[in-house]
Motif scaffolding. Structure first.
Motif, PDB file in Angstrom:
ATOM      1  N   GLU A  14       0.853  -1.186   0.000  1.00  0.00           N
ATOM      2  CA  GLU A  14       0.000   0.000   0.000  1.00  0.00           C
ATOM      3  C   GLU A  14       0.888   1.235   0.000  1.00  0.00           C
ATOM      4  N   ALA A  15       0.566   2.191  -0.860  1.00  0.00           N
ATOM      5  CA  ALA A  15       1.353   3.422  -0.924  1.00  0.00           C
ATOM      6  C   ALA A  15       1.345   4.130   0.430  1.00  0.00           C
ATOM      7  N   PHE A  16       2.503   4.581   0.861  1.00  0.00           N
ATOM      8  CA  PHE A  16       2.741   5.331   2.086  1.00  0.00           C
ATOM      9  C   PHE A  16       2.601   4.502   3.364  1.00  0.00           C
ATOM     10  N   TYR A  17       2.445   3.183   3.238  1.00  0.00           N
ATOM     11  CA  TYR A  17       2.334   2.332   4.423  1.00  0.00           C
ATOM     12  C   TYR A  17       3.705   2.152   5.056  1.00  0.00           C
ATOM     13  N   ARG A  18       3.747   2.218   6.363  1.00  0.00           N
ATOM     14  CA  ARG A  18       4.970   1.954   7.124  1.00  0.00           C
ATOM     15  C   ARG A  18       4.641   0.958   8.228  1.00  0.00           C
ATOM     16  N   GLN A  27      13.802  10.036   8.673  1.00  0.00           N
ATOM     17  CA  GLN A  27      14.715   8.902   8.808  1.00  0.00           C
ATOM     18  C   GLN A  27      14.891   8.158   7.491  1.00  0.00           C
ATOM     19  N   GLY A  28      14.213   8.601   6.475  1.00  0.00           N
ATOM     20  CA  GLY A  28      14.383   7.994   5.163  1.00  0.00           C
ATOM     21  C   GLY A  28      13.168   7.253   4.676  1.00  0.00           C
ATOM     22  N   GLY A  29      12.873   7.420   3.406  1.00  0.00           N
ATOM     23  CA  GLY A  29      11.783   6.695   2.773  1.00  0.00           C
ATOM     24  C   GLY A  29      10.444   7.401   2.882  1.00  0.00           C
ATOM     25  N   PHE A  30       9.600   7.095   1.908  1.00  0.00           N
ATOM     26  CA  PHE A  30       8.258   7.662   1.877  1.00  0.00           C
ATOM     27  C   PHE A  30       7.188   6.582   1.921  1.00  0.00           C
ATOM     28  N   GLY A  31       7.585   5.327   1.964  1.00  0.00           N
ATOM     29  CA  GLY A  31       6.609   4.249   1.961  1.00  0.00           C
ATOM     30  C   GLY A  31       6.072   3.949   0.573  1.00  0.00           C
ATOM     31  N   LEU A  32       6.859   4.237  -0.460  1.00  0.00           N
ATOM     32  CA  LEU A  32       6.417   4.007  -1.834  1.00  0.00           C
ATOM     33  C   LEU A  32       7.146   2.864  -2.525  1.00  0.00           C
ATOM     34  N   GLY A  33       8.273   2.440  -2.005  1.00  0.00           N
ATOM     35  CA  GLY A  33       9.120   1.466  -2.697  1.00  0.00           C
ATOM     36  C   GLY A  33       8.413   0.176  -3.053  1.00  0.00           C
TER      37      GLY A  33
END
Length: 70
Positions: A14-18, A27-33
Motif C-alpha cells: 500500500e502506498a505510504f504504508y509503514r 529517517q528515510g523513505g516515503f513508503g512508496l518502494g
C-alpha cells in the motif's frame, strides 16, 4: 532482523504504508518502494509475496512473467 509483524504483511504494497509507525520521513523513505515494485510486477504479469522466515528475517518473492504493453 525480527521480520515483519504478521498484521503488516497484507499492507506492505500500500502506498505510504509503514510497518514501523515510529519511523518518520526524516529517517528515510516515503513508503512508496514496495508499492512501486508491486506495480512493476503487475505490468509484467507477475506478483510479489512476503513471508517471515523461521528464526528471523523476511522473505520477499517477486515473479515476473514478461509480456508486452499494448
Amino acid at each position: 532482523g525480527a521480520g515483519i509483524p504478521p498484521e503488516a504483511l497484507a499492507h506492505l504494497t500500500e502506498a505510504f504504508y509503514r510497518a514501523d509507525k515510529a519511523r518518520s520521513r526524516a529517517q528515510g523513505g516515503f513508503g512508496l518502494g514496495l508499492a512501486l515494485c508491486q506495480e512493476v510486477a503487475a505490468l509484467h504479469h507477475g506478483s510479489m509475496a512476503f513471508a517471515n522466515r523461521p528464526g528471523g528475517g523476511a522473505r520477499v518473492t517477486a515473479e515476473l512473467h514478461g509480456g508486452r504493453l499494448s
